[in-house]
Structure formats: C-alpha cells, structure tokens
Write an enzyme that holds these catalytic residues in place. Structure first.
Site, short mmCIF file in Angstrom:
data_model
loop_
_atom_site.label_atom_id
_atom_site.label_comp_id
_atom_site.label_asym_id
_atom_site.label_seq_id
_atom_site.Cartn_x
_atom_site.Cartn_y
_atom_site.Cartn_z
N SER A 1 -9.06 2.08 2.92
CA SER A 1 -8.94 3.14 2.36
C SER A 1 -8.40 1.93 1.73
O SER A 1 -7.03 2.28 0.49
CB SER A 1 -8.23 3.54 3.17
OG SER A 1 -7.02 3.58 4.09
N LYS B 1 0.84 -1.28 0.63
CA LYS B 1 -0.13 0.11 -0.03
C LYS B 1 0.82 1.21 -0.01
O LYS B 1 1.60 1.12 1.02
CB LYS B 1 -0.54 0.22 1.55
CG LYS B 1 -2.28 0.80 0.82
CD LYS B 1 -2.65 0.48 2.63
CE LYS B 1 -4.23 1.34 2.36
NZ LYS B 1 -4.77 2.08 3.99
N SER C 1 -9.67 -0.84 7.30
CA SER C 1 -9.31 -0.39 5.72
C SER C 1 -8.66 -1.25 5.54
O SER C 1 -7.86 -1.03 4.70
CB SER C 1 -8.49 1.17 5.65
OG SER C 1 -8.90 2.39 6.25
#
Lengths: 537, 98, 501
Positions: free
Chosen positions: A181, A106, A205
């Site tokens: 997210s 990420k 997330s």
C-alpha cells in the site's frame, strides 16, 4: 562505505560558511544524496537544511505531477523546521545526526496540523490534533516533514490504485504501479523527491513497494516501532518502518523512530539493537560465518524468471562473501495467506468502525428517509469507503459474526502459532532467511485491479513475517528481463533486526561493486510535470 | 457458485453499517467465498492441540500508572467534528437506546 | 401505550417462584481513565476530559491503568472470587454514537475474577449467600443528551449532543449466578445485594460508589417459574436501575408483570427493558436487528493481564474485613441492639458513627445524633447523611459540650442547626449565638423560687414526697431562662429548696 560518496562530501574546506555551502551545492544535486551523505554535509556546514529541504520541495514541484507520490506537501512547515534546525546548528547546539534531513510520511500516520486521510475519502479534510509517536520522534530529531504520501485506502492494497486520491506512478515506468500500500513513500524516495520516507507494513506494504521501485524497505520486529498514531489496519500485523535508497539510511531512520513507547501496549520494552553499527559492519561485504537460509516454500512456482535469476545471483554473492547458504523448509507458510485473509479483515472491520461521520471526517446524510444516526453512519460509510475497504470490512464482519469466531479468526490464530514454530525451527538452522520479495516486477496500472486474488498473491512472501512478528527487509537486487527492479527479502528472528542490516548492507555493497552505481541510477529520467492546483492537497 | 447469499451480505452490511448498492451486494456475495476457502484451508492444520496466538510477541502486564495527563483542549477535540454545539458533538437522531 | 396487566405481588409470589440475577457496574474512582491519562473528575465541562484515546481518534491506542486492575482484583477478592492467572480484553463491536470507537473494550470469556460469593444481610438479620459468576473490567461510554424532544427523552428528539468525558472511565461489572430460593423476598434480596456491594466498594476505597452520580448501576434479571423444582423461566433484563429503592421496585414490578403474562397463558419475551424511575414501571426496549452479534475478538492493542500470585496476595493483605463481619464486630463494640444496628446500616451511617466514636463520642450518643436529628434533616432535605455539612468530629465536639454541662440537649440542637447553617464549629456557634447554659446558681435560684411561689399546690405535693409533678416546676424554670439552664442542675436546686423549706 559502499561506493556512494559524492565528491566533496567529506572533510569540507572552509568549515561551515555560506560560500562553502553554496560552492558545494553548485557541484551536486542535493536530491541525489543519501540521508547519510546529507547528514555529513549538514554537520560539516557545507549545506543548510533550508537548502536541502528546498531542493526536495523543488524536485517535488517538478516531478510530482507525473509521479503523484504526495497527497499533501507541507512546504511551509518543512522550511520552518529547516530554518529552526539551521539556527540551532549555527548556535552550536548538539543536534541529532539526521537533524535537517527531510522526510516524507505515509498518509496513514497521524500528523498534528497536517491533513491525514489514509488515502480515504472518509477522512478528507481531517486535520489531527495530535502527532503519532514516530512523528514526535522525527520532529524531536529536527527532521523537516515534506508532506504526506499516497497509499491504498487504509493501506488495503498492493498497488496504490485503491487510493481515493488517484494513482501513484512507478518512477521506473509511469504506466506501472509503484506497489502498495505504501506506493507513495516508495515512489517519492525512488523519484528523489525525498531522501527518506516512512511506510507501514501489514502484509508487505513497505517491502513489496521497495522491491518494485528499486528502494530499500524495512518492516521492523512487531513492537519495535510504536504504532501510536498509525491509523490501524490490522493491529496485530501493522508495523511502521523506513523507506530509503540505502540500507544504512534505513538503519539511521529506524534508530530515530524505533524503541519503546509507553503509549503502545505492544511496544517492546528492550532497547533496539545497534542497527547503524550492523549496517556499517555489513557494508564491508564480509559475511563470514553467517548462515543464510533459503526458504523452500518461498522460491517455487509463480516467480518471474528474472526474479528467480536475480535471486540466485544474489545468493552467489552472499556465498562469495563467506555466508553459508542452506535450504530450510517452512511447511506452514502455504497456509499464511489463508490465515491472513481471516485475521486482517476481522481486525480491520473493527478498527475501521470508528469512521462513522459522528466525530470527525466525512458525514453523509441520506437524501431519502429519516436522517437517523444509524442511517447517517450507513450512508457515510457507504459513500466514504472505496470498494476494497468495503470488501474487507464485509469479509471481516462475516468472519467474526455470530458463531464463526472459533472456526475462523480462532483457527487463523492457530496457523499463526504454526508459522511462528516454522520460523523458530528455521532460525535454528540459519541466522537469516531469504527469498525474493515479490513474485513479479511492477505490473501495469489497472492490469489487476479487477482481480483481487492476483493482487493478494503479491504478498505471499511477505505475509509470514507479519503473522509471526519477525522483521524483514527488501533490498533492490537488480532488474528483471523487463528492465524493472526486483527485490531480495531478508528475514530475521524477532528483536534481531540488526541481522537484516548486516546482511542487507553486505548484499547492497556487493551488488553495487558489480554495477558500479546504485540501481536507481538506471531508472529513466522523469519528465518534468509540475504540480498543478488540486494535485497537492 | 457463491455459497454466501445476497441476503447474508445485506445482513453483514447492516452489522457493519455500510450502505451497499444492489451491484455491490451481488458482487460481494461472490467474493465472500474467499473467506470460506480460507477457512477450509486453515482448518487443515488448525487442530485442537495447537494453541492460538493472539499477539505476535508474548508480552503481558503492560500497564500505565494512574496519573492524569493533559486532556485535549476542547476546541481541538471538536475541531474535526462535522457538527458541534455547546462543547458537544452534535449527532443525528438516535433511535435505539442501549 | 396500553395499560400493562399486573398481578398483585403477594398473589404473584404465591403462584410463582421468582429467580433473579443482577449485573452491577461500578465506576472505579481512579484519577485517570481505564486506557488513557484523561482525568475523570465528575461534572467537568463537556469534552474537556478527553485525549485522542478516549475520543477514539484514528491512530490512538489504549494502555491499561494499573490501579484499575488492582481495584478489579480487590473487588474480586472481596467477593471471594478466583483471580485469573491470565486474562485478556476483547472488543465488543456495536455502533452507537456514545461509543467513540464503535466497540467497547471489555472482557468477554476471560474475566479477571470468577466463581465467588458474598453473604448479604436482610433487614431482619437473615443472611443470604449470593453466588458471583464473574467480575470483569470494561470501559464506560459517553453521554448523549437528546435535543428537540418535548421531554428530553430519546423519542421525538431531533438530534443528540454527545459528551465523551465519561467515555473510558473504568468499570467493573459484577455478575451473579441466578439467585434462587429467596421466594417473595427477591426484591429485598436484590436491594440488599446492591447495597452490600456499594458498602464493599466504599470499604475497599475503589469507588465513591455514589448512586445519585451513577457510580453504581444495576441491571436486574427476573424470571418466574411455577415451582422451585421447575426449569428456569424466560428472563427479562431491566437496565440501568440506579437506586436501592428502584432495584427493589423494579424486581417487584417485573414479578407482578410477568405473573400476569403467565397467568394469561402467554409467554414472557426475553428482552431488555427500561426502568422508569418516575412511574415505577418497566417498558420494553427496541428490538435490535443486530442484537447479540457483538463479534467479540481478543483486543489486539492490549496484551494479556497475568496477575502474579504474589501480587494477588499482596492485594489480599490490604483488604478490609467484609461488611457483614465488620458490622458484627462494630455492633459488639458499640453495644447496639439488633434493630438499632439495622437502622444504622440502612441509613448508611456506619462510617459516620465509627468516625464520631473515634473522635471521642460514646457510641450511644453518636447513634443518637446521626439517627435522630441528622437523619431527620437528611430526610427533609433529601440529602444523604454523609453529604450533610457536618463532620463526625463536629458531632463528637457537640456531644462533648453536652457532657461537660456547658449546653443541654435543647441548646445542642440549636448549636447543631448553627453548624448545619455553616456558622462554624459547635464551639464557635455556642460563642456566636450565646447559647451557653445559665450556670449562675443565684439567677437560677431566683427563678426556682419564683416558680415554686407561682405554683404553691405543686410545691406542696412535692414537699409531701410526691416527686411526680416536679417536672412542671423544672419546665417553668426552663421557660423562664429561655432554655439556657441545665435541666439537671435546675432539678437539684428545686429539690434543695423544697427540702430546705
């Protein structure tokens, strides 16, 4: 193992010769294999890391134009790592079990020499001079990093629509959000662009994107994985963890990145429990004597019928496996969202202060009036931050501003105490707690963009774990009436992450026995939409 | 109806060093109510007898020994700087002296 | 800038009762920074002493330096403070380019040490007890250099250059309670307090405490009230007053300035003021829109510090004696008069004399060197005594040469000049410059005879029993031997010769 073997993945004939490797790959798609399977094949010499890494890079090149899971693809670097691992393996060096298995990271995780933007314009072009601890550990294990995945800007969001670099699409339906997210990491894994990915979870997330993409996501115990090198959203809530297609893969990855780090003051000093062992134990499908607590407050209104139906069916499977299912009450969970709204923006407003155009990243000089440092900071932050980030910074500034601290942030911290007590009481009655991960399946892109509250409600079941620091996992447990995946959340006491893996692996095994194949095999084939110039940065 | 004035939002934007446009100021004035509502909600249970939890897990006394580690090479330290000069970060004119 | 009205100091303190408060920041002398392993060497090239943490790069996290905590506890104990059972760090949020994270990690409502006191001694021996409100840990900021302005000052500069080497260096901030009841001696008290703290920091070994390097920085609060019974007046805070003399001057100046305002029937503005070393005045700081709204909250990236009582006691056991007590003891041991001891203290020569005595010199001789010749050199050259290129051991050796008669006082001064000039140890200088006294009685006797012959009337007076003018004869001998004779021996020889005659 839970019925996931691909023919020929064990006991390869002919040892580690190249012809054997070529023969093996000819008969299977390396991108469909789990990390565990790849690990075995690599160790057996059936495949090389270069082959595995190249296969995933090819897959990214083929489909990421449609999915847009990646913000940056690090093909050269990944292949260099792969070649190094292959050479070391050929030289007989003892390697980590996951050596040569590629991974996506990420973009909120700092990677030395690879652009790191956290999905924000304000960090466009920033190339960090250091590695996050978890990245160092991935590198030490010999895992090629395929690239950096898309996310809501600074991890603020539940749909990845708040990325400054465009939407990520849900591989199950490209018109839908992949969750957030960490939508990029979940979509990359669901689209077979990476066998493994790293996510971060501040209010869900990792788990919520896992639920809506049919993947496994784990938020470890707070302090279980170093936060050093994670661009902080809310320091007391953030936690990095695995995003994978199987529970066992999550355990394998968790053991690589987890454990004490002296550079993170909040890192737990004790060693991790045996996570891989727990996952293997669970995959037998036996949960005799395990007490499973259904959280009353997380199973009520607002859940799609299909989400509830799959949840009830999963409970039946657990009962059938010998688990004792009890109902528990966590009366203060209903205050979790309110506390989260006070804590997250407060901490974020301070954590994001450093993005000011002085030392790194974007600098915007105002066109009117004197270009003082103060005005350049204001212009840079005004131009560099997106709406959601501005909104939360202003909320947090308000919550902390003069005279409000005790009533706002202070009161929210008290609610944290109450939620922790709820967990403590519930874990007296149950070994793990369970709920649906998210109240609905993936919504359409743009559907809730203008409705921040509706967006926030996605996190209602996942937030309590972050507030209390306890670990949580989302396991795919079927599709809803709309044909889209849903997730089953498992929560365990702090430091007892192994319980997640035992129960998660058991549920996964039982579900797949019924389905005859992993859930993701039901996802539609993706159209080939090659990466174009400018898509990968 | 918003309970937070547009002027208050402008003050907060100044504190947070974010230039906001007029439409942004107006919109955020309405959205700050979520904080007010959250406060009302947590106040229902956040009574004086409940201790605050600032850290999710109760660690104390985490120290490092006073040992020097390698510093960043200066070129790495300055690599991301929008502007640098003579080994230092160049920043616009500073008006306030603290 | 308009001329500021000032009231004559004596008139000001006759009409008003000054109240002062002092915040002292001391940079701890740890090898690494407060929250990361970056080195802390003074004077390094810009931005060479930074890590991702001290540069505040995204993702970096702080980890607290154990030695810094121990130093803070030492300071707290030396100031007779309570040491907190549990305390936390907080974030003080404000935007400023030399603060890399745009918040300073500090302690806010939970300082590590609180509620203490320290006795300070003024030059005339008066002891004043200063109450300490708190001592807390925090990190230093980087340094801005303003470019483009004519004066290098902030005003008129076109841009600034930032060096973060200092960012993250551990600081302890010590805050007094309001110091009342000292009347016209407020400036002196302020100075003596900062000086005492400096001595404590050095004595504890927690900091080199060098004022000229900014290791110790003081902010002085001053307010006036009509009488000691009146409520406290509005105070000003003058920031970054960085020498003992300036501390005293800044307090004096503020008293005169505030008295003029109050005399004119106006009110003092509560504000931050800047001290100007060159002109000796203070000026108002720019009023900040967001002043005082620092949005403090507990630093979530650090865990609480809970010093065990056992650890605190362990540290207490290592503390040296308090400066005032130590001075009393040393004064007794050395047999100095009160005035002599005060001079020694004020010159910062205690440690030097102590080391010189330890190296074998008698206390009187040690004092004579450090407070005489060396004090003069330090004044002329504007260098602190301790920074002169001579060691206490060398002074002891020098005195040893005098005591053994190998050199006399005059030659010793030449030897010292050689040592200061970097020519080596006293022994080496004596050898290389050929400064040993003339001890050959034959040569001396010839010189004595010559001197007696040259001044027959003086010789006659001495012979007649009047020893008064004998110095003239000795002087002539010394002159003839270019000072290389032992004056004591010359005197003996002169008297011998006269008696023989």
């Amino acid at each position: 193992m839970a019925g996931r073997h691909v023919a020929g993945s064990e006991d390869p004939p002919g040892g580690s010769t190249t012809p054997a490797a070529e023969a093996a790959t000819a008969t299977r798609d390396l991108t469909r294999m789990s990390a565990d399977e790849l690990s075995r094949a690599l160790r057996a010499g059936e495949v090389t890391s270069v082959m595995v890494t190249q296969a995933h890079l090819d897959r990214i090149a083929a489909v990421d134009g449609a999915v847009h899971a990646f913000l940056h693809v690090a093909a050269e670097e990944a292949l260099a790592t792969a070649r190094d691992v292959d050479a070391r393996r050929a030289a007989g060096e003892e390697l980590h079990p996951l050596a040569g298995v590629p991974i996506a990271v990420k973009d909120v995780v700092v990677t030395k020499g690879l652009p790191t933007t956290a999905g924000s314009r304000i960090l466009e072009g920033w190339v960090p001079p250091y590695d996050a601890t978890l990245v160092e550990r991935l590198k030490a294990a010999g895992m090629p990093i395929l690239g950096k995945t898309n996310m809501d800007e600074f991890a603020m969001g539940s749909s990845t629509e708040h990325s400054a670099y465009g939407n990520t699409h849900n591989p199950w339906d490209l018109d839908r959000i992949p969750g957030g997210s960490g939508g990029g990491s979940a979509a990359a894994v669901a689209a077979y662009e990476a066998p493994l990915a790293i996510g971060t979870d501040t209010g869900g997330s990792i788990r919520q994107p896992g639920a809506v993409t049919g993947t496994v996501g784990v938020k470890p115990t707070y302090g279980g994985v170093s936060r050093y090198g994670l661009i902080a959203l809310a320091s007391s809530l953030d936690q990095a963890g695995p995003v994978t297609r199987t529970v066992l893969d999550s355990a394998l990855l968790h053991e690589v990145i987890g454990g004490h780090d002296r550079r993170d003051s909040t890192s737990l000093p004790e060693p991790l429990p045996d996570l891989v062992g727990a996952a293997r134990l669970g995959s037998s499908g036996d949960l005799t004597g395990v007490r499973v607590g259904v959280v009353h407050e997380l199973n009520g209104d607002g859940y799609q019928p299909g989400v509830r139906a799959r949840f009830e069916e999963s409970l039946e499977l657990l009962r059938g496996a010998g688990a004792e299912v009890v109902e528990v009450s966590c009366p203060h969970f209903e205050y979790a969202l309110a506390a989260y709204y006070l804590i997250l923006p407060s901490e974020a407003s301070s954590n994001l202060a450093k993005f000011d155009g002085m030392r790194f990243g974007l600098r915007v000089v105002p066109t009117d009036g004197p270009a003082t440092a103060e005005r350049v900071m204001g212009a840079t932050r005004g131009a560099g931050f997106g709406d959601e980030v501005k909104r939360r910074i202003i909320l947090g500034t308000y919550a902390l501003s003069a005279g409000y601290y005790d009533a706002y942030y202070g009161s929210a911290q008290k609610v944290r105490t109450l939620i922790q007590r709820d967990f403590e009481a519930a874990f007296e009655q149950a070994d793990v707690l369970v709920s649906p991960t998210a109240p609905t399946t993936a919504f359409k892109l743009g559907e809730k963009l203008d409705d921040p509250l509706a967006m926030y409600l996605n996190d209602v079941a996942t937030i309590p774990a972050n507030l209390a620091g306890v670990p949580g996992m989302s396991v795919p447990n079927g599709v809803s009436d709309d044909g889209l995946p849903v997730g089953f959340q498992i929560l365990a006491p702090a430091r007892a992450d192994d319980r997640l893996y035992r129960v998660g692996a058991a549920l996964e095994a039982l579900l797949e026995r019924g389905w005859g194949a992993p859930l993701l095999s039901r996802a539609p084939e993706l159209p080939t939409a090659p990466l174009t110039e400018g898509t990968a940065r | 109806m918003s309970t937070i004035s547009r002027e208050e939002v402008a003050r907060l934007a100044g504190l947070a060093r974010i230039d906001l446009t007029e439409p942004e100021l107006n919109r955020l004035a309405g959205e700050l109510d979520v904080i007010v509502e959250s406060v009302a909600r947590v106040s229902e249970v956040a009574t004086s007898d409940v201790p605050a939890t600032s850290h999710p897990l109760p660690l104390t006394n985490v120290f490092r020994e006073d040992v020097v580690e390698a510093a960043l090479p200066v070129e790495d330290a300055l690599a991301g700087a929008p502007s640098a000069e003579g080994g230092r970060f160049a920043v616009p004119q500073i008006l306030e002296e603290d | 800038m308009s001329t500021t009205d000032l009231v004559d100091y004596d008139e000001a303190v006759a009409r008003f009762d000054p109240v002062i408060g002092i915040e002292v920041h001391v940079e701890l002398g740890t090898a690494s920074k407060m929250f990361d392993g970056a080195p802390t060497e003074f004077g390094a090239e810009p931005n060479t002493q930074v890590t991702p943490v001290s540069l505040g790069l995204p993702g970096s996290l702080p980890v607290l330096n154990r030695t810094a905590v121990e130093s803070a506890i030492k300071i707290g104990l030396a100031l007779n403070c309570e040491i907190a059972e549990l305390c936390r760090f907080a974030r003080k949020n404000y935007f400023y380019p030399d603060v890399p994270k745009n918040f300073q990690t500090s302690q806010y409502d939970e300082p590590i040490a609180h509620d203490g006191w320290i006795d300070i001694e003024l030059e005339d021996g008066t002891v004043v007890r200063v109450e300490i409100e708190r001592a807390h840990m925090e990190e230093d900021a980087g340094k801005n250099t303003h470019v483009g302005g004519a004066t290098g000052r902030i005003h008129g500069a076109e841009y600034s250059l930032v060096d973060y080497n200092r960012a993250g260096i551990p600081l302890v901030e010590i805050v007094t309670r309001p110091i009342t009841g000292v009347g016209d001696r407020a400036p002196e008290v302020a100075r003596a307090y900062v000086q005492t703290l400096r001595d404590i920091f050095r004595g504890l070994g927690v900091s080199e405490a060098r004022m000229e390097r900014g290791n110790v920085r003081a902010d002085v609060n001053v307010s006036l009230r009509p009488t000691p019974e009146s409520p406290l007046g509005t105070r000003t805070e003058t920031k970054n007053v960085n020498s003992f003399r300036s501390v005293e001057r800044a307090v004096r100046y503020e008293i005169s300035r505030q008295a003029a305002i109050l005399d004119a029937g106006r009110t003092v503005t509560q504000e931050t003021r800047h001290w100007h070393e060159d002109t000796g005045i203070t000026t108002a700081g720019r009023v900040k829109s967001d002043a005082e709204d620092y949005r403090y909250f507990p630093e979530p990236d650090l865990v609480p510090v809970a010093p065990s009582r056992a650890w605190v006691e362990e540290i207490r056991a290592t503390l040296p004696e308090a400066p005032v007590a130590r001075r009393r003891r040393l004064q007794g041991e050395w047999g100095y008069a009160d005035a002599e001891m005060r001079d020694v203290v004020n010159a910062g020569a205690i440690e030097l004399i102590e080391a010189t005595v330890a190296a074998g010199a008698v206390p009187a001789a040690a004092r004579k060197w450090w407070m005489g010749e060396l004090a003069r050199t330090s004044n002329t050259e504007g260098v602190e005594l301790a920074d002169l290129p001579v060691t206490p051991e060398q002074i002891a050796q020098l005195q040893g040469l005098v005591d053994s008669g190998r050199i006399n006082d005059k030659l010793a001064r030449q030897v010292l000049a050689g040592v200061l000039a970097g020519e080596g140890s006293p022994e080496e200088v004596v050898a290389s410059r050929g400064l040993e006294v003339v001890s050959d009685d034959g040569a001396l006797l010839a010189a004595v005879d010559e001197a007696l012959a040259a001044q027959p009337d003086i010789a006659a007076k001495v012979r007649a029993g009047n020893l008064g003018p004998v110095g003239a004869i000795i002087g002539a001998v010394m002159k003839a031997t270019r000072g290389q004779a032992d004056a004591g021996r010359v005197r003996e020889l002169v008297l011998e010769r006269i008696n023989q005659g």
